[in-house]
Design a protein around this motif. Structure first.
Motif, PDB file in Angstrom:
ATOM      1  N   ASP A   1     -82.918   5.575 -54.962  1.00 17.36           N
ATOM      2  CA  ASP A   1     -81.707   5.703 -55.766  1.00 17.36           C
ATOM      3  C   ASP A   1     -80.891   6.911 -55.305  1.00 17.36           C
ATOM      4  OD1 ASP A   1     -83.243   7.777 -56.663  1.00 17.36           O
ATOM      5  OD2 ASP A   1     -83.352   7.110 -58.729  1.00 17.36           O
ATOM      6  N   GLU A   2     -79.812   7.186 -56.027  1.00 15.88           N
ATOM      7  CA  GLU A   2     -78.896   8.257 -55.644  1.00 15.88           C
ATOM      8  C   GLU A   2     -79.530   9.641 -55.770  1.00 15.88           C
ATOM      9  OE1 GLU A   2     -77.958   5.871 -57.890  1.00 15.88           O
ATOM     10  OE2 GLU A   2     -76.776   4.686 -56.484  1.00 15.88           O
ATOM     11  N   ARG A   3     -80.404   9.825 -56.751  1.00 14.89           N
ATOM     12  CA  ARG A   3     -81.056  11.127 -56.935  1.00 14.89           C
ATOM     13  C   ARG A   3     -81.920  11.463 -55.719  1.00 14.89           C
ATOM     14  NH1 ARG A   3     -86.028  13.014 -58.892  1.00 14.89           N
ATOM     15  NH2 ARG A   3     -85.884  15.098 -59.779  1.00 14.89           N
ATOM     16  N   GLU A   4     -82.690  10.495 -55.234  1.00 13.70           N
ATOM     17  CA  GLU A   4     -83.526  10.733 -54.065  1.00 13.70           C
ATOM     18  C   GLU A   4     -82.681  10.982 -52.821  1.00 13.70           C
ATOM     19  OE1 GLU A   4     -86.208   7.469 -53.805  1.00 13.70           O
ATOM     20  OE2 GLU A   4     -87.458   8.200 -55.466  1.00 13.70           O
ATOM     21  N   LYS A   5     -81.547  10.298 -52.712  1.00 22.11           N
ATOM     22  CA  LYS A   5     -80.643  10.548 -51.585  1.00 22.11           C
ATOM     23  C   LYS A   5     -80.082  11.965 -51.648  1.00 22.11           C
ATOM     24  CE  LYS A   5     -79.272   5.815 -50.723  1.00 22.11           C
ATOM     25  NZ  LYS A   5     -78.208   4.832 -50.676  1.00 22.11           N
ATOM     26  N   MET A   6     -79.775  12.426 -52.867  1.00 26.46           N
ATOM     27  CA  MET A   6     -79.264  13.783 -53.043  1.00 26.46           C
ATOM     28  C   MET A   6     -80.332  14.814 -52.684  1.00 26.46           C
ATOM     29  SD  MET A   6     -79.195  16.650 -55.366  1.00 26.46           S
ATOM     30  CE  MET A   6     -80.118  15.943 -56.663  1.00 26.46           C
ATOM     31  N   ILE A   7     -81.570  14.557 -53.090  1.00 26.26           N
ATOM     32  CA  ILE A   7     -82.667  15.474 -52.783  1.00 26.26           C
ATOM     33  C   ILE A   7     -82.885  15.551 -51.276  1.00 26.26           C
ATOM     34  CG2 ILE A   7     -85.170  15.774 -52.989  1.00 26.26           C
ATOM     35  CD1 ILE A   7     -84.909  14.642 -55.841  1.00 26.26           C
ATOM     36  N   THR A   8     -82.880  14.404 -50.614  1.00 26.32           N
ATOM     37  CA  THR A   8     -83.055  14.381 -49.161  1.00 26.32           C
ATOM     38  C   THR A   8     -81.898  15.082 -48.457  1.00 26.32           C
ATOM     39  OG1 THR A   8     -84.258  12.296 -49.343  1.00 26.32           O
ATOM     40  CG2 THR A   8     -83.413  12.873 -47.178  1.00 26.32           C
ATOM     41  N   ALA A   9     -80.682  14.853 -48.931  1.00 22.87           N
ATOM     42  CA  ALA A   9     -79.517  15.500 -48.320  1.00 22.87           C
ATOM     43  C   ALA A   9     -79.583  17.016 -48.479  1.00 22.87           C
ATOM     44  CB  ALA A   9     -78.235  14.959 -48.937  1.00 22.87           C
ATOM     45  N   GLU A  10     -80.011  17.496 -49.641  1.00 24.09           N
ATOM     46  CA  GLU A  10     -80.128  18.938 -49.872  1.00 24.09           C
ATOM     47  C   GLU A  10     -81.205  19.546 -48.986  1.00 24.09           C
ATOM     48  OE1 GLU A  10     -78.931  22.466 -51.481  1.00 24.09           O
ATOM     49  OE2 GLU A  10     -78.041  20.508 -51.872  1.00 24.09           O
ATOM     50  N   ALA A  11     -82.329  18.846 -48.832  1.00 29.27           N
ATOM     51  CA  ALA A  11     -83.400  19.350 -47.970  1.00 29.27           C
ATOM     52  C   ALA A  11     -82.964  19.367 -46.505  1.00 29.27           C
ATOM     53  CB  ALA A  11     -84.653  18.505 -48.148  1.00 29.27           C
ATOM     54  N   CYS A  12     -82.245  18.341 -46.076  1.00 31.14           N
ATOM     55  CA  CYS A  12     -81.734  18.307 -44.695  1.00 31.14           C
ATOM     56  C   CYS A  12     -80.736  19.432 -44.463  1.00 31.14           C
ATOM     57  CB  CYS A  12     -81.096  16.964 -44.397  1.00 31.14           C
ATOM     58  SG  CYS A  12     -82.270  15.629 -44.207  1.00 31.14           S
ATOM     59  N   LYS A  13     -79.920  19.713 -45.451  1.00 38.05           N
ATOM     60  CA  LYS A  13     -78.937  20.794 -45.339  1.00 38.05           C
ATOM     61  C   LYS A  13     -79.638  22.134 -45.179  1.00 38.05           C
ATOM     62  CE  LYS A  13     -75.281  23.043 -47.944  1.00 38.05           C
ATOM     63  NZ  LYS A  13     -74.556  23.080 -49.207  1.00 38.05           N
ATOM     64  N   LYS A  14     -80.683  22.373 -45.971  1.00 32.06           N
ATOM     65  CA  LYS A  14     -81.410  23.637 -45.863  1.00 32.06           C
ATOM     66  C   LYS A  14     -82.100  23.767 -44.522  1.00 32.06           C
ATOM     67  CE  LYS A  14     -82.052  24.389 -50.760  1.00 32.06           C
ATOM     68  NZ  LYS A  14     -82.991  24.568 -51.864  1.00 32.06           N
ATOM     69  N   ALA A  15     -82.671  22.669 -44.012  1.00 32.41           N
ATOM     70  CA  ALA A  15     -83.314  22.708 -42.700  1.00 32.41           C
ATOM     71  C   ALA A  15     -82.281  22.963 -41.600  1.00 32.41           C
ATOM     72  CB  ALA A  15     -84.065  21.411 -42.450  1.00 32.41           C
ATOM     73  N   PHE A  16     -81.093  22.372 -41.728  1.00 35.84           N
ATOM     74  CA  PHE A  16     -80.037  22.587 -40.734  1.00 35.84           C
ATOM     75  C   PHE A  16     -79.550  24.030 -40.753  1.00 35.84           C
ATOM     76  CE2 PHE A  16     -75.525  22.518 -39.502  1.00 35.84           C
ATOM     77  CZ  PHE A  16     -75.672  22.039 -38.216  1.00 35.84           C
ATOM     78  N   VAL A  17     -79.373  24.590 -41.940  1.00 42.90           N
ATOM     79  CA  VAL A  17     -78.940  25.988 -42.041  1.00 42.90           C
ATOM     80  C   VAL A  17     -80.001  26.909 -41.445  1.00 42.90           C
ATOM     81  CG1 VAL A  17     -78.444  27.843 -43.686  1.00 42.90           C
ATOM     82  CG2 VAL A  17     -77.386  25.618 -43.975  1.00 42.90           C
ATOM     83  N   PHE A  18     -81.275  26.581 -41.667  1.00 41.31           N
ATOM     84  CA  PHE A  18     -82.342  27.354 -41.040  1.00 41.31           C
ATOM     85  C   PHE A  18     -82.196  27.327 -39.520  1.00 41.31           C
ATOM     86  CE2 PHE A  18     -86.352  26.964 -38.768  1.00 41.31           C
ATOM     87  CZ  PHE A  18     -86.830  28.254 -38.933  1.00 41.31           C
ATOM     88  N   LEU A  19     -81.898  26.160 -38.950  1.00 40.91           N
ATOM     89  CA  LEU A  19     -81.749  26.066 -37.499  1.00 40.91           C
ATOM     90  C   LEU A  19     -80.570  26.886 -36.992  1.00 40.91           C
ATOM     91  CD1 LEU A  19     -82.514  22.364 -36.596  1.00 40.91           C
ATOM     92  CD2 LEU A  19     -83.817  24.394 -36.037  1.00 40.91           C
TER      93      LEU A  19
END
Length: 81
Positions: free
Chosen positions: A14-32
């Motif tokens: 659902d949309e909540r899981e997509k939001m959680i995945t997007a937030e985690a990907c964003k944090k990993a990208f900022v780390f890089l």
């Protein structure tokens, strides 16, 4: 896409899981964004190290990858709590 090739983390329902995945990907990208220049600086010191530590560049790259995955999974686990 084949389910065998699709990462389990991106099997959102659902949309909540997509939001959680997007937030985690964003944090990993900022780390890089911050860690790749630091990794490049660390690899630049490789010629100064003794020959006994010949796998130093590989260790730095693997460490960056490991920490990136850790940032991703920790951010997902914090959101699911």
């Amino acid at each position: 896409m084949s389910p065998l090739l699709f990462p389990f983390e991106f099997a959102e329902e659902d949309e909540r899981e997509k939001m959680i995945t997007a937030e985690a990907c964003k944090k990993a990208f900022v780390f890089l964004l911050f860690s790749i220049p630091i990794g490049a600086i660390l690899i630049a010191f490789y010629p100064l190290l003794p020959n006994s530590f010949s796998f130093y560049p590989i260790a730095v790259l693997l460490l960056l990858s490991l920490v990136q995955l850790t940032v991703y999974y920790v951010s997902i686990s914090k959101i699911y709590r």
